[in-house]
Design an enzyme around this catalytic site. Structure first.
Site, mmCIF file in Angstrom:
data_model
loop_
_atom_site.group_PDB
_atom_site.id
_atom_site.type_symbol
_atom_site.label_atom_id
_atom_site.label_comp_id
_atom_site.label_asym_id
_atom_site.label_seq_id
_atom_site.Cartn_x
_atom_site.Cartn_y
_atom_site.Cartn_z
ATOM 1 N N GLY A 47 1.306 -9.628 9.046
ATOM 2 C CA GLY A 47 2.995 -9.532 9.468
ATOM 3 C C GLY A 47 3.983 -10.531 10.214
ATOM 4 O O GLY A 47 4.155 -11.162 9.873
ATOM 5 N N SER A 48 4.220 -10.110 11.145
ATOM 6 C CA SER A 48 5.364 -10.895 11.483
ATOM 7 C C SER A 48 5.279 -11.406 12.190
ATOM 8 O O SER A 48 3.948 -11.470 12.658
ATOM 9 C CB SER A 48 6.703 -10.072 12.415
ATOM 10 O OG SER A 48 5.664 -9.529 13.772
ATOM 11 N N GLY B 197 2.390 -11.860 15.325
ATOM 12 C CA GLY B 197 1.547 -13.210 15.526
ATOM 13 C C GLY B 197 1.064 -13.985 16.337
ATOM 14 O O GLY B 197 0.536 -14.679 15.702
ATOM 15 N N GLU C 10 -1.079 -15.033 9.212
ATOM 16 C CA GLU C 10 -0.411 -14.237 7.555
ATOM 17 C C GLU C 10 0.774 -14.076 7.761
ATOM 18 O O GLU C 10 1.107 -13.110 7.952
ATOM 19 C CB GLU C 10 -0.981 -13.761 6.403
ATOM 20 C CG GLU C 10 -2.344 -14.490 6.264
ATOM 21 C CD GLU C 10 -2.230 -15.864 5.366
ATOM 22 O OE1 GLU C 10 -0.958 -16.053 5.062
ATOM 23 O OE2 GLU C 10 -2.986 -16.737 4.913
ATOM 24 N N CYS D 219 5.704 -11.036 1.637
ATOM 25 C CA CYS D 219 5.794 -11.853 2.644
ATOM 26 C C CYS D 219 6.469 -12.895 1.812
ATOM 27 O O CYS D 219 7.044 -14.464 1.562
ATOM 28 C CB CYS D 219 4.608 -12.481 3.155
ATOM 29 S SG CYS D 219 2.966 -12.091 2.186
#
Length: 507
Positions: free
Chosen positions: A238-239, A243, A260, A294
Site C-alpha cells: 500500500g501507500s 506503511g 511493499e 506500484c
C-alpha cells in the site's frame, strides 16, 4: 454486460455472503463492492467484527498446529492442487478482477496467471527449504541450520492487484508451514471471496482445516492485525504513509513486516535506444492498469538529442489509445478505481501546472456514453522538472512526467533523485551505459531493467524496493526465508564437552 463469470465463481449479485473464513459468520454489516466500470454494486461482503476476528485468529492458530507437522512436499502438493483450480477458473476469475478493479481483461487474466505461476514455484520450493551445514571448531561436533515455520502470517493487500500479491505471499507461506489471514482491499473484496471459495474446496478435499487460509474484511481489521502478537509477520502492500504505521506497530511488538510501498519509477531513454522498444515499454508502463501499479512508469528521462523525436512518437501513440470498458479487449485502458482517484489525478495535474510544468498531452475526465461512472480519464504527458514537489510524489494515475538529460551520470542522478526506490529501467544498446546503470553507481532501486520497462515483474525474482518503498521482498528467489525462523543447531557426538573458543571451565 454478461456476468456469467460471477455465477461460475459461486458469487451471487448483491447477495450478502459469509466471507470471514468461518462457516457461519455473518456480522450483519456489509461492505458493498462497486465496479468502477459501470457503477454497479456487484455484491456485498460481511464485514469482520472484533469478536469474529478473535474466532478467526483462534481457528488459524489451531490449524497451524496441524499444518506445520505436515511434510513440506505434501503442503506443496496441496498448493499444486490450488494452482490447478486456478487454471480451471482462470477466465471467470480474470474477468472478475477486471470488472471489480477496472484493469483490462488481458491484465486480469495475466494476474491470475501470476497466481498459477507462484503456485508452481511454491511446489518446487517445498522440496528446497535448504539450510546450511558448517564446520565446528570443536572436535566431534556438527553444526547446521534449519528453518521452521513462523505461525500466522497476516497479508494486507491493495486494490490494484486484488489477487496476485496475496498469492505471492500465501503460496510461499503455506509451503513454509505457515497459515495465513488475508485482509483484502475494501475496494475489491469479492476477488478475495472468490479465491477463498476455490481454495476451500481444495482444503476440504485434503481434510485440511480451513483455518490454513482465512479472509478478514474491513479497514479496522488492519489495525488489529498490526498490533496482534499472535501474528509474527505482516506483509503490507500500500501507500508509504500507511506503511510507516504498519512498520511502527509491528516493530513495537517485535514482530516482522514486509513492506511493499510506493514507487516513482523512471525510465532513462538513451540516445542509443531503440525507440520502437521504448514506445512499448513506456506507454504500457504509464498507461497499463490506468497507471495504478506500484511499478507504473511515472518519469521518462530522455537524452536531449532525441527528446523531440521521442515526444513526437509518444504523442502519436497516445492519440491511438482506446479507453473504455476493460472487458472489451479492444480497449487499452479502463477506469481509475474510484472518484477519489480521479480527484487525485486532477489535483496532480493542477499542481504540476502551478509549479511551471508544460502539458505535452492534455488530460481530463471523460464523459458521455460508457463513461457514466466518472472514473475514466485521459492519460497525459507533462514536461516537468525532477525537483517539482508533485514529481517527487507518487500519483496513482496515468500521468507521465518527461524531462531531458545530457550525460548518463546526470540521467542516473535524476533517476535516483526521488524518495522511492522500487522499479527502474534504461533503454540503450550501449554496453557501458547498461553496465553503469546496473552497478553500485547506478540505479538505487530494488528492480533494475535494461531494454524492458518498469511495469510488472516475474515471480522467479524477489520483488520489492528500497528507500520509501519499504525494503520488503516477496515472491521468488530466497524471499521464502522471511516467512520462516532460522535456527542454528550443534550436535556433540563425542564423549567430552569442550567449550567454544578454547575456554576452560574445570572444577
Amino acid at each position: 454486460m454478461n456476468k456469467d463469470f460471477l455465477a461460475q465463481l459461486g458469487l451471487k449479485a448483491k447477495n450478502p455472503g459469509t466471507w470471514t473464513g468461518l462457516e457461519s459468520s455473518d456480522s450483519g454489516q456489509y461492505l458493498d463492492s462497486v465496479s468502477p466500470v459501470d457503477g454497479a454494486v456487484i455484491g456485498s461482503v460481511s464485514m469482520t467484527t472484533p469478536e469474529e476476528y478473535e474466532k478467526v485468529i483462534a481457528q488459524a492458530a489451531e490449524a497451524f498446529k496441524v499444518w506445520r507437522v505436515m511434510p513440506a512436499p505434501k503442503r506443496g502438493d496441496i498448493v499444486r492442487q490450488f494452482g490447478d483450480e486456478l487454471r480451471k477458473y482462470k477466465d471467470p476469475l480474470g474477468r472478475l478482477v477486471s470488472y471489480e478493479m477496472g484493469k483490462s481483461l488481458q491484465e486480469g487474466l495475466g494476474e491470475v496467471q501470476e497466481m498459477i505461476d507462484i503456485c508452481d514455484f511454491a511446489v518446487g520450493l517445498s522440496r528446497q527449504l535448504y539450510g546450511l551445514t558448517m564446520h565446528s571448531e570443536r572436535p566431534s561436533h556438527r553444526m547446521y541450520e534449519q528453518w521452521h515455520p513462523l505461525g500466522i502470517v497476516g497479508i494486507i493487500s491493495a486494490f490494484n492487484f486484488p489477487v496476485a500479491v496475496w498469492s505471492w505471499n500465501a503460496a510461499i507461506a503455506w509451503v513454509c508451514g505457515d497459515v495465513t489471514v488475508w485482509k483484502p482491499s475494501s475496494k475489491v473484496p469479492l476477488c478475495a471471496v472468490a479465491c477463498q471459495n476455490l481454495l476451500n474446496s481444495v482444503l476440504r478435499k485434503n481434510n485440511v482445516p480451513e483455518g490454513v487460509s482465512s479472509i478478514l474484511v474491513g479497514n479496522p481489521v488492519g489495525d488489529l492485525m498490526n498490533n496482534d502478537k499472535r501474528i509474527p509477520l505482516v506483509s503490507f502492500t500500500g501507500s508509504t504513509r500507511i506503511g510507516k504505521i504498519v512498520a511502527g506497530a509491528t516493530a513495537q511488538r517485535f514482530g516482522r513486516s514486509i513492506l511493499e510501498l510506493g514507487g516513482n519509477n523512471g525510465i532513462i531513454v538513451s540516445q542509443h535506444a531503440d525507440l520502437n522498444m521504448v514506445l512499448v515499454g513506456a506507454v504500457f508502463g504509464a498507461v497499463g492498469t490506468a497507471g495504478q501499479r506500484c511499478t507504473s512508469t511515472r518519469r521518462l528521462i530522455i537524452h536531449e538529442s532525441i527528446y523531440d523525436k521521442t515526444i513526437e512518437v509518444l504523442q502519436k501513440a497516445y492519440a491511438q489509445l482506446n479507453i473504455g470498458d476493460p472487458l472489451d479487449e479492444h480497449n487499452h485502458m479502463g477506469p481509475l478505481i474510484d472518484t477519489k482517484a480521479v480527484q487525485d489525478y486532477q489535483n496532480a495535474i493542477e499542481r504540476a501546472k502551478k509549479e511551471g510544468a508544460k502539458m505535452i498531452v492534455d488530460g481530463g475526465v471523460l464523459s458521455g456514453p460508457g463513461y457514466e461512472t466518472g472514473c475514466y480519464v485521459k492519460p497525459c504527458i507533462i514536461e516537468a522538472k525532477n525537483e517539482f514537489e508533485i514529481v517527487q510524489e507518487e500519483t496513482f494515475a496515468p500521468i507521465l512526467y518527461v524531462m531531458k538529460y545530457s550525460t548518463i551520470e546526470e540521467a542516473i542522478a535524476l533517476h535516483n533523485g526521488v524518495p522511492q526506490g522500487l522499479s527502474s529501467a534504461i533503454f540503450t544498446t550501449h554496453m557501458r551505459e547498461m553496465e553503469l546503470f546496473l552497478s553500485h553507481e547506478g540505479s538505487d532501486c530494488g528492480i533494475a531493467n535494461v531494454n524492458i520497462g518498469t511495469s510488472g515483474a516475474e515471480i522467479g525474482g524477489a520483488f520489492g524496493g528500497e528507500k520509501e518503498t519499504g525494503g520488503g521482498r516477496e515472491s521468488g528467489s530466497d524471499a521464502w526465508k522471511v516467512y520462516m525462523r532460522r535456527q542454528t543447531n550443534t550436535i556433540n557426538y563425542s564423549t567430552k564437552l569442550p567449550l567454544a573458543q578454547g575456554i576452560k571451565f574445570e572444577f
